[in-house]
Design a protein around this motif. Structure first.
Motif: not given
Ligand SMILES: [Ca+2]
Ligand SMILES: [Ca+2]
Lengths: 569, 569
Positions: A289-295
């Protein structure tokens, strides 16, 4: 005849090998347009006096939607090769459909014909046999049972003392599951799907820190091994959840990149657009998605591939697990999944590979990648009809029929049919607490083709809205469990596991009866039929039995009421 | 609107990654039914205030057959993810097509939308770049040139002294080819496809005895290496022919099975139904067709696989060949071809993999198996129209248009477009000797999308009926060559290789003009068009230029006559 609506193209649901000897051929025509379809076929090399030798069968109209009729035929080509065409007739005309279009007569040139050049056993879609007879139970380990308080994370709340929130912990663990395995045996399920158990920081564990370690809140490898063994001892298969699309923020390689940036030896493990990588204002690397904690992991990088495949192999080889559920599987490359399948099946040939794909999944189900996908289109149709009543019988029957004919039969038989999960509101909540609807949902799910999955707690009437609401602590207090619902579901599971017609061994179809709010469908084999009458309306309905074609057969009637099955001749 | 004729399904010609950043989306509607199609799309994770963010483009009606219109659109999703639907309008209504059917308005629930979840570069169909600019020349080595009489098989006949028969030999060899490479350079071709060169007993060498040895009648490995080097020095690529579906009768493992039967260590290298294997009255083992001397190889046996993959690798690695043409490729399993691709591309990443598949080949062209197939449907349409005149302009244009829209664009660009081969009658014979038709055939082939192949000798007007007739000795006597035809083809090849519009860099379409026996098509780029007018009738036709939309553009007219290109402003 409406020729433009006729469709066929080989090597998907329209033409596939059902097993090493049998081809299934399907064609779609406009509803109620074509009266008869014949399949004309032959071995491409069988000729006599310059003439190609063909045979023909009449295809069966298996089902219809408001747009199309679906016709099917089955052939066992003696030399595993087939060229074929269709002869379609209505009252006015007869036409031949070939790969090169329509003709008035059978073309002489064999190059015109559709071709299934050879059935190769190695290419045949081949899910593990045991899956067809499995009823799954999904466990979210943090919320199933707390069996070892020594492992509780800091700030663990007393069991069930609060509503689930994105950040709270209740201390669920493997010991808790072990303590309650007999509950599951009693219910009758024979497969458990665990959401992630690997080291992670959240309560849902989808933010993996270390794919090779058990999260310490759940236990260690010793107890996990015991858990698998105890499950197996009870005839229960174990499926784990692999999050290979992205890692967690605290995954060591990602931390290394954050620290050393372009100098990190892991710099190509992710999808950095440029360096230094930052996450404000927006991450400059691919994420879930756009979740920075999920590279997002770079699954084409051979090092990443080697690492993840090692993981995939490790848990099967060392702990004897029986299945892998693959998170966000549609966003990972096909190339990776092909290698994944090869590696995993080489260690244990009957591991079940289940991809999380919410949409049309044909490209992943050709035999080279997944055995099944989470059948959310099934979920949506069932919930919309039974729980929300936002669609009528017609639309429901159409959705289910379209879904069935969108895939080959051997795929449908192992499709993972869920009513809800950790990603959706609980069915009882969606149904506004109406338990009658929940019963029909379970009856439909558990009598349908596929491999059904029960989300922990749904069987005792737990409620909860969308994530995090649906992730509440399992209710173990008998007083607070809906034991009637429990016994009803137990009954259905038992029927599914003991009556072949109830399960996967029969043909499913809606009967051509369209009562207001009531659906009627049958499961049939050669000389026995089960007819299901589900009244989703608020009125009492009379179903004229003459429409159900009982003829003079012996009839046994079951009525499900208050969790019991009443049987009368 | 005829909704039942509307079709779309992702991950084939209807939705594919053209390159690592670009998706092509196509939809098919009934001809002249829908007036406008818009593609509504967005990234599945881009939401604002609970509303999914979408954009739209108007799709272009690219082409039509008598049944369908084909609409196409191109999108570059910034995050490589796409969910989408179609808005179709005619004069009366506007409907939305989603994966779950038709709606009056755009559905709120994103689960309805079609999905192309992620473009992964590694999954993108990726044929070698050089193929797009290659003009092939097919050589049947026994019949191209005899350069070394010392190697002649026993009973070799003097060059061209007899009609080709199934069993005769004329002594063609590598030295002969080496001696004539400059002829090929002059013609302008830049790729040679050799039918098999490995040790075999027949003149065609499709009955392989040893896949790791050169047939001694052609030379040895030293001269083959020289041949490849000399080709490369002249900018000519080399493609060999691999017969992996079956072996020859004298293949050592098969002979071992014949001798030792069930005790042979090669007993599982073939498909024996039982032992002892016999070939009378019929073979009790799988064969190519029903030919007992061509036992089918068991390509799922790891030993066979290892052997054939070693072969595949060997000739690339040791001799630097540029392509593999795969005989009867459709009857070998997909699993084998996936491994074949991986192995071959790991040695040399830009090897061209060309499968012999005569029918709809989409299942082999998804990026994981072949780069192209032998485009026999193209051959059939071109021959039927130009050479046999058995179909009219309308049917021809339809066949070609259907073919173009049956595959993704990047597949069409490298499709192996032949007019004839060692398996078909020579075009001049099919055309009853009418050279005008041959010219049009070549003009069409060499100006079309794809990678054209010329069968040796066709360029100088050789004749010959079906196998073995089409396998005559190359005519080297200038007096007997049709040099006008030769210069005409040379001219076309030069144009194809120097004018990007002539080759693969332009959009192809038939113009909407339907003259008796005359086809008009264009190749176009942004600001330049080539218009081709091919009169396949016996009459002089006048083409009104106002129908060709010249407007006020500058026009240069080429007229091909007697092998020369006349140019006038
Ligand atoms: Ca605990
Ligand atoms: Ca010779």
């Amino acid at each position: 005849m409406l020729k433009e609506a006729i469709f066929h193209r080989p090597k998907n649901n329209f033409a596939y090998a059902y097993n090493k000897d049998t081809l299934h051929i399907m064609i779609q025509t406009k509803k109620d347009d074509v009266k008869k379809v014949e399949l004309i076929y032959g071995d491409p090399y069988e000729w006599e006096n310059g003439k190609w030798l063909t045979e023909s069968i009449v295809m069966e109209k298996k089902a219809s939607t408001s747009s199309y009729d679906f016709w099917k035929g089955s052939v066992k080509p003696p030399f595993h090769r087939l060229r074929y065409a269709f002869r379609c007739s209505d009252k006015k005309e007869t036409v031949i459909l070939t790969e090169l279009g329509f003709y008035q007569e059978l073309p002489q040139d064999i190059a015109n014909y559709f071709c299934f050049p050879y059935i190769h056993e190695i290419d045949v879609f081949n899910a593990p046999d045991w899956v067809k007879n499995t009823v799954w139970y999904q466990i979210f380990p943090e919320r199933f049972a707390n069996g070892d308080s020594a492992l509780n994370p800091v700030n663990t709340l007393p069991w069930g003392s609060a509503e689930p929130s994105p950040g709270n912990f209740f201390g669920g663990d493997f010991q808790g599951i072990l303590n309650n395995l007999d509950y599951l045996v009693d219910l009758g399920i024979n497969g458990i799907y665990f959401t992630p158990i690997f080291k992670a920081s959240s309560n849902h564990k989808y933010d993996t820190i270390d794919y090779l370690e058990i999260d310490p809140q759940f236990g260690d490898k010793v107890i996990f091994r015991k858990l698998v063994r105890e499950c197996h001892r009870r005839g229960i298969r174990v499926m784990l959840d692999a999050v290979f699309n992205h890692s967690g923020y605290h995954f060591a390689p990602f931390q290394d990149v954050l620290e050393k940036q372009e100098k990190s030896k892991y710099k190509d493990w992710f999808h950095a657009w440029n360096f230094p990588i930052v996450h404000k204002p927006k991450p400059n690397y691919d994420t879930f998605g756009f979740v920075h904690t999920m590279p997002k992991l770079n699954t084409k990088n051979p090092e990443v591939k080697a690492y993840l495949l090692k993981v995939a192999k490790y848990w099967v080889e060392e702990f004897d697990i029986d299945g892998w559920r693959l998170d966000v599987a549609n966003e990972v490359d096909h190339t990776f999944w092909r290698e994944f399948r090869k590696v995993v099946k080489s260690v244990k040939s009957d591991v079940y590979i289940l991809g999380e794909v919410w949409h049309d999944s044909m490209p992943w189900l050709k035999g080279d990648q997944f055995d099944a996908v989470m059948n959310y289109p099934f979920t949506k149709a069932a919930i919309d009809f039974f729980a929300k009543q936002s669609i009528g019988t017609q639309k429901f029957a159409e959705s289910i029929t379209s879904l069935l004919y969108m895939y080959p039969e051997n795929i449908n038989e192992v499709s993972f049919n869920l009513l809800g999960s950790h990603d959706t509101a609980r069915i009882l909540t969606t149904a506004n607490g109406d338990k009658r609807k929940i019963r029909m949902l379970f009856l439909f799910q558990l009598s349908f083709i596929g491999t059904p999955c029960i989300y922990y707690g749904d069987e005792i009437g737990m409620t909860g809205d969308n994530d995090p609401g649906c992730r509440g602590c399992m209710v173990w207090d008998r007083e607070k469990q809906d034991t009637e619902l429990y016994f009803f579901i137990k009954q259905l599971i038992a029927l599914r596991r003991t009556d072949e017609l109830f399960g996967n061994q029969a043909d499913f179809r809606f009967l051509d009866i369209n009562e207001k709010g009531c659906i009627i469908y049958e499961k049939r084999l050669v000389n026995r039929r089960l007819i299901f009458i589900l009244n989703n309306s608020d009125s009492i309905l009379r179903i004229p039995t003459n429409k159900l074609n009982f003829n003079n057969s012996r009839i046994i009637e079951w009525i499900f009421s208050k969790g019991e099955k009443l049987q009368k001749e």
